[in-house]
Scaffold this active site. Sequence first.
Site, PDB file in Angstrom:
ATOM      1  CG  ASP A 142      -6.513  -6.000  13.667  1.00 13.05           C
ATOM      2  OD1 ASP A 142      -5.546  -5.432  14.252  1.00 13.05           O
ATOM      3  OD2 ASP A 142      -7.412  -5.767  12.837  1.00 13.05           O
ATOM      4  CG  ASN A 201       0.560   0.003   2.561  1.00 11.77           C
ATOM      5  OD1 ASN A 201       0.901   0.938   2.817  1.00 11.77           O
ATOM      6  ND2 ASN A 201      -0.523  -0.729   3.333  1.00 11.77           N
ATOM      7  CG  ASP A 214      -6.682  -4.932   6.605  1.00 12.49           C
ATOM      8  OD1 ASP A 214      -6.159  -5.469   7.372  1.00 12.49           O
ATOM      9  OD2 ASP A 214      -6.849  -3.816   5.886  1.00 12.49           O
TER      10      ASP A 214
HETATM   11  O1  C5P Z   1      -8.908  -2.271  10.705  1.00 15.10           O
HETATM   12  P1  C5P Z   1      -7.922  -1.920  10.328  1.00 15.10           P
HETATM   13  O2  C5P Z   1      -6.957  -2.575   9.742  1.00 15.10           O
HETATM   14  O3  C5P Z   1      -8.493   0.286   9.294  1.00 15.10           O
HETATM   15  O4  C5P Z   1      -7.255  -0.893  12.241  1.00 15.10           O
HETATM   16  C1  C5P Z   1      -6.084  -0.131  11.357  1.00 15.10           C
HETATM   17  C2  C5P Z   1      -5.139  -0.163  12.545  1.00 15.10           C
HETATM   18  O5  C5P Z   1      -4.984  -1.657  13.145  1.00 15.10           O
HETATM   19  C3  C5P Z   1      -3.682   0.263  12.502  1.00 15.10           C
HETATM   20  O6  C5P Z   1      -3.346   0.576  13.952  1.00 15.10           O
HETATM   21  C4  C5P Z   1      -2.962  -0.961  12.323  1.00 15.10           C
HETATM   22  O7  C5P Z   1      -1.568  -0.334  12.027  1.00 15.10           O
HETATM   23  C5  C5P Z   1      -4.116  -2.139  12.757  1.00 15.10           C
HETATM   24  N1  C5P Z   1      -3.609  -3.114  12.110  1.00 15.10           N
HETATM   25  C6  C5P Z   1      -3.331  -4.075  12.479  1.00 15.10           C
HETATM   26  N2  C5P Z   1      -2.977  -5.533  12.114  1.00 15.10           N
HETATM   27  C7  C5P Z   1      -3.607  -5.847  11.415  1.00 15.10           C
HETATM   28  C8  C5P Z   1      -4.396  -5.023  10.481  1.00 15.10           C
HETATM   29  C9  C5P Z   1      -4.334  -3.352  11.558  1.00 15.10           C
HETATM   30  O8  C5P Z   1      -2.311  -3.821  13.435  1.00 15.10           O
HETATM   31  N3  C5P Z   1      -3.414  -7.064  10.706  1.00 15.10           N
END
Ligand code: C5P
Length: 367
Positions: free
Chosen positions: A267, A171, A240
């Site tokens: 996550d 990204n 993700d």
């Molecule tokens: O749910 P989303 O990806 O939008 O959330 C963003 C937050 O979650 C950010 O702080 C990102 O660093 C963290 N994140 C994470 N591991 C993932 C996806 C997102 O730590 N696999």
Amino acid sequence: MTQSALQFVTPLTFQTLSGHPVHTELLTPEAEYAMGHIALARWAEILLIAPATANVLAKLSHGLADDLLSTLYLAVDCPVYVAPAMNQAMWHKPITQQNLQQLLQQGVKLIAPESGEQACGDVGIGRMAEPASICARVMQVAATQVLHGKKVLITAGPTREPLDPVRYISNRSSGKMGYALASSALAAGAEVTLVSGPVSLMAPRGVKAVYVETAAQMSAAVMAEVPHCDIFIGAAAVADYTPEISQPAKIKKQAEQTTLNLLKTQDILATVANLSNAPFSVGFAAETDHLEQNALDKLHRKQLDMVAANWVGREQGGFESDQNALTVFWNTGQQTFALMDKTILATQLIHLIATRFNEKHYAKNTA
Ligand code: C5P
């Protein structure tokens, strides 16, 4: 101590009173062996020159580096304070004032001399400020150390999820926000570990940097570091989804249409925030729509202490920009930071995090 200072007081006196070694020489083998002038410059959090003579002010303002003190001044990147002390006529001499002005313009901070009777019998301005007031000024700087002694773990940058040996899914994250936070947390006195995806930035000096590529590697690195940390800030744009299979050889161009099977990654932030002894956990929410709603949803769903939300995919701010605007949400409040330089924003955000962190700990310890 400069050569002139040595004529007034012996290094042994200062060493005995302070309980610390006294450095006097620039380039003797013994001095360089004990702690070289560059190591000394990197070690310092503040450089205070007291007393600063007219000669020292003149040398510093002209960039001379012919002894340990003047060389240190050129080599440090910490705040510099001068507490001048000299005869009143020397203080008033236009060249002394000109040298001083030049230093002040370059960011040196003045602890002004006081007026009174001088060692030479003259009366006027030039007596060094009282040591207690010099200490008070320096302690004010220490008060900005809002995370003194705290351990902060930060993730930054994108991750790369390989499809084959040459291709990956990634990204637009530049890592600028995470790196600026690492720098600000360090300046606030924290011990900082930065787990970074591939970016073209240098980790701030003094930060422990761990470099990773994939979401799985980032997760492993974070889990190894997290037991030691007080605060976790997830500023990375973690993928993700990752390809179910990373092909060992380059995928050939054959079919007109092809499908990628993607698996959800772990996550990292939610895992950390849900640990039984979780650190104070701060997440980011980069959104293209419904900013507040999505941010609050993340705060509650991942059980975060704070979430910093910003728009992405707009003209100003966001992923690749040097600037950003944020609204930070926590359970009992929110604060908006207008569009500003990521480095300034990072400092303000670190101060807000420190305030909320201290409030949570105070509440826990007094419950
Ligand atoms: O749910 P989303 O990806 O939008 O959330 C963003 C937050 O979650 C950010 O702080 C990102 O660093 C963290 N994140 C994470 N591991 C993932 C996806 C997102 O730590 N696999």
